[in-house]
Design an enzyme around this catalytic site. Structure first.
Site, PDB file in Angstrom:
ATOM      1  N   GLU A 162       0.806  -1.219   0.000  1.00 55.92           N
ATOM      2  CA  GLU A 162       0.000   0.000   0.000  1.00 55.92           C
ATOM      3  C   GLU A 162       0.842   1.273   0.000  1.00 55.92           C
ATOM      4  O   GLU A 162       0.781   2.085   0.934  1.00 55.92           O
ATOM      5  CB  GLU A 162      -0.946   0.005   1.208  1.00 55.92           C
ATOM      6  CG  GLU A 162      -1.896  -1.169   1.231  1.00 55.92           C
ATOM      7  CD  GLU A 162      -3.053  -1.006   2.218  1.00 55.92           C
ATOM      8  OE1 GLU A 162      -3.079   0.026   2.923  1.00 55.92           O
ATOM      9  OE2 GLU A 162      -3.902  -1.882   2.274  1.00 55.92           O
TER      10      GLU A 162
ATOM     11  N   GLU B 163      -4.967  -8.837   0.507  1.00 55.12           N
ATOM     12  CA  GLU B 163      -5.717  -8.587   1.748  1.00 55.12           C
ATOM     13  C   GLU B 163      -7.173  -8.337   1.428  1.00 55.12           C
ATOM     14  O   GLU B 163      -7.495  -7.631   0.474  1.00 55.12           O
ATOM     15  CB  GLU B 163      -5.233  -7.316   2.468  1.00 55.12           C
ATOM     16  CG  GLU B 163      -3.935  -7.428   3.174  1.00 55.12           C
ATOM     17  CD  GLU B 163      -3.500  -6.098   3.801  1.00 55.12           C
ATOM     18  OE1 GLU B 163      -4.369  -5.286   4.178  1.00 55.12           O
ATOM     19  OE2 GLU B 163      -2.287  -5.897   3.891  1.00 55.12           O
TER      20      GLU B 163
HETATM   21  C1  GCO Z   1      -3.263  -1.971   5.559  1.00 52.38           C
HETATM   22  C2  GCO Z   1      -2.384  -3.028   5.905  1.00 52.38           C
HETATM   23  C3  GCO Z   1      -2.829  -3.844   7.051  1.00 52.38           C
HETATM   24  C4  GCO Z   1      -4.032  -3.359   7.811  1.00 52.38           C
HETATM   25  C5  GCO Z   1      -5.334  -3.773   7.205  1.00 52.38           C
HETATM   26  C6  GCO Z   1      -6.547  -3.295   7.958  1.00 52.38           C
HETATM   27  O1  GCO Z   1      -3.915  -2.081   4.586  1.00 52.38           O
HETATM   28  O2  GCO Z   1      -3.310  -1.036   6.265  1.00 52.38           O
HETATM   29  O3  GCO Z   1      -1.943  -3.726   4.859  1.00 52.38           O
HETATM   30  O4  GCO Z   1      -1.681  -3.689   7.771  1.00 52.38           O
HETATM   31  O5  GCO Z   1      -4.006  -3.757   9.122  1.00 52.38           O
HETATM   32  O6  GCO Z   1      -5.420  -3.280   5.925  1.00 52.38           O
HETATM   33  O7  GCO Z   1      -6.506  -1.923   8.061  1.00 52.38           O
END
Ligand code: GCO
Length: 484
Positions: free
Chosen positions: A195, A389
């Site tokens: 990200e 994710e």
């Molecule tokens: C993000 C990360 C994760 C987070 C998840 C929930 O996207 O911030 O990859 O570390 O914990 O997305 O917010």
């Protein structure tokens, strides 16, 4: 206000090779859907969110240690000092993955364990930890998917200017080399950045994540340095071993115009460029999307130098996508004349998303996963996609009988997986899904207040781990390769 609730693009500007995925998918008459043979079911965690052991075995401080220890930066002053103690309990975590029947585990490598000050030779104890973890996964028949950068920049590099300083791209390349030299004999699949949009924006512009700066120019420079680092590290890994599969993980969302007005529609296009493509297009095409900054100032603002176009390129072997929610976009003129500065993207209820919000306040919008996959497929073409994710925060606690009945999470996952299936049926080459997250963990600025795990972690009672109902449900999905 947390980060996915309000993404103000305006404020940000100033103001193991997998089986072939067949698209012939069965759709049963009872509404259940079957995934392609060889589809990879997995889960994800992140170093700072689960490991703890922040001062052990030579680990140096990262910007998240500094930030979380500064007063008022995280909810309840929570820090990742101990987190889920996975640094000591990794065997237990692997046993959980095994019981769930998962075949891919996405974890991240903490840069400050490998290089405590962000430069110089590798700290052997740090490499040994990831080596043990990798061996444990492979013995359990689980594919390791390693992320090189999930937000824990060594503090010493931030002290030298952090990501806005393009030297940091050189440091990241060196670090990537050290890690790949040590682990690429056993880890074949690599995510370079997680990200990039989010950590540059939250960290250097909005100041709500580490390192907590609020500086529009620093933010834009940081995005360019990260893009350079992405290209350089891609080539470095390939030089070490050409057969490695290398990608990055981007958080993406459909950008829905708030109204049918031409302004809002144009704003949605700008938001898509800035929030979905800013770090992907440079890798695939060697430039940043147009129409966000002032056309004749773009290179100047980003700190482009002659030859950067070639450095940015990273012809990914796969693209990782993180999906949580959708945004409603409107144009809010702020008088700067910069298109990206006039865009407001907010997680308000979007048409077609009548399902409310998760406990962290993010709009539940399953159809957005289908939408964004089709959108990204227009850009990524034949490059395989992995969902790196997807998941939700529900803070369900154990009932009297000890069972954790997180039905809301099951409903969220089921609806999103059905949309994922629909996208695959429509031709998007998605080969893996990683549920966020295996464990309840340190949710950045939200501390331990938001629980994303399919395994409950009792932070007060000796880190006891317990499957939630969603864990049992997901194990069933992985075992049958279908959603019923
Ligand atoms: C993000 C990360 C994760 C987070 C998840 C929930 O996207 O911030 O990859 O570390 O914990 O997305 O917010």
């Amino acid at each position: 206000m947390n980060r996915r609730e309000l993404l103000q693009a305006g404020a940000l500007l100033g103001g193991a090779v997998l089986g072939q995925v067949s698209t012939a998918l069965a759709q049963e008459s009872d509404g259940s859907v079957e995934f392609p043979p060889g589809f990879l079911w997995g889960s994800a965690t992140v170093a700072y969110q689960v490991e703890g052991a922040c001062r052990e075995d030579g680990r140096g401080p990262s910007i998240w240690d500094t930030f979380s220890h500064a007063p008022g930066k995280t909810r309840n002053g929570d820090t990742g000092d101990v987190a889920c103690d996975s640094y000591h309990r990794w065997r237990e975590d692997i046993a959980l993955l095994k019981q769930l029947g998962l075949k891919s585990y996405r974890f991240s490598i903490a840069w400050p364990r490998i290089q405590p000050t962000g430069r110089g030779s590798a700290n052997q104890a740090g490499l040994d930890y990831y080596s043990r973890l990798t061996d444990g996964l492979l013995e359990a028949g689980i594919r390791p998917l390693a992320t090189l950068y999930h937000w824990d920049l060594p503090q010493a590099l931030e002290d030298d200017g952090g990501w806005p300083n393009r030297e940091t791209a050189e440091r990241f390349t060196d670090y990537s080399r050290l890690v790949a030299q040590a682990l690429s004999d056993r880890i074949g699949d690599w995510v370079l950045f997680n990200e990039p949009k989010t950590f540059t924006q939250m960290g250097y512009l909005q100041g709500v994540h580490a390192p907590g700066r609020k500086d529009p120019l620093a933010f834009l420079r940081a995005t360019h340095a990260v893009n350079l680092a992405q290209g350089q590290a891609f080539r470095t890994l390939k030089e070490i071993k050409p057969t490695l599969l290398v990608g990055s993980a981007f958080d993406v969302s459909p950008m829905l115009p708030a109204t049918v007005s031409a302004e809002d529609q144009a704003a949605a296009v700008t938001a898509d460029a800035l929030l979905n493509l800013w770090h992907l297009q440079p890798a695939l095409m060697g430039d940043c999307p147009a129409g966000v900054l002032l056309a004749d100032r773009q290179e100047d603002i980003l700190g482009f130098r002659p030859g950067d176009e070639a450095i940015l390129r990273a012809p990914f072997d796969f693209v990782g996508l993180n999906y949580y929610t959708g945004f409603r976009v409107s144009r809010v003129p702020r008088g700067s004349g910069i298109p990206g500065a006039d865009v407001r993207a907010e997680g308000a209820i979007v048409p077609g998303a009548p399902r409310g919000k998760t406990d962290i306040g993010w709009v539940i919008y399953p159809g957005g996963l289908h939408e964004i996959l089709l959108r990204m497929h227009q850009v990524t073409g034949d490059i395989p996609i992995e969902i790196t994710e997807n998941g939700c925060a529900y803070n369900t606690r154990p009932d009297q009988d000890g069972r954790i009945r997180d039905d809301a999470r099951i409903a969220y996952l089921r609806s999103h997986l059905k949309e994922l299936h629909r996208a695959i049926k429509d031709g998007v080459p998605v080969r893996a899904y990683h549920l966020w997250s295996l464990l309840d963990n340190f949710e950045w600025a939200e501390g331990f207040a938001q629980r994303f795990g399919i395994v409950f972690v009792d932070f007060e009672q000796g880190q006891k781990r317990m499957f939630k109902d969603s864990g049992h449900w997901y194990a069933q999905v992985a075992a049958t390769n279908r959603i019923s």
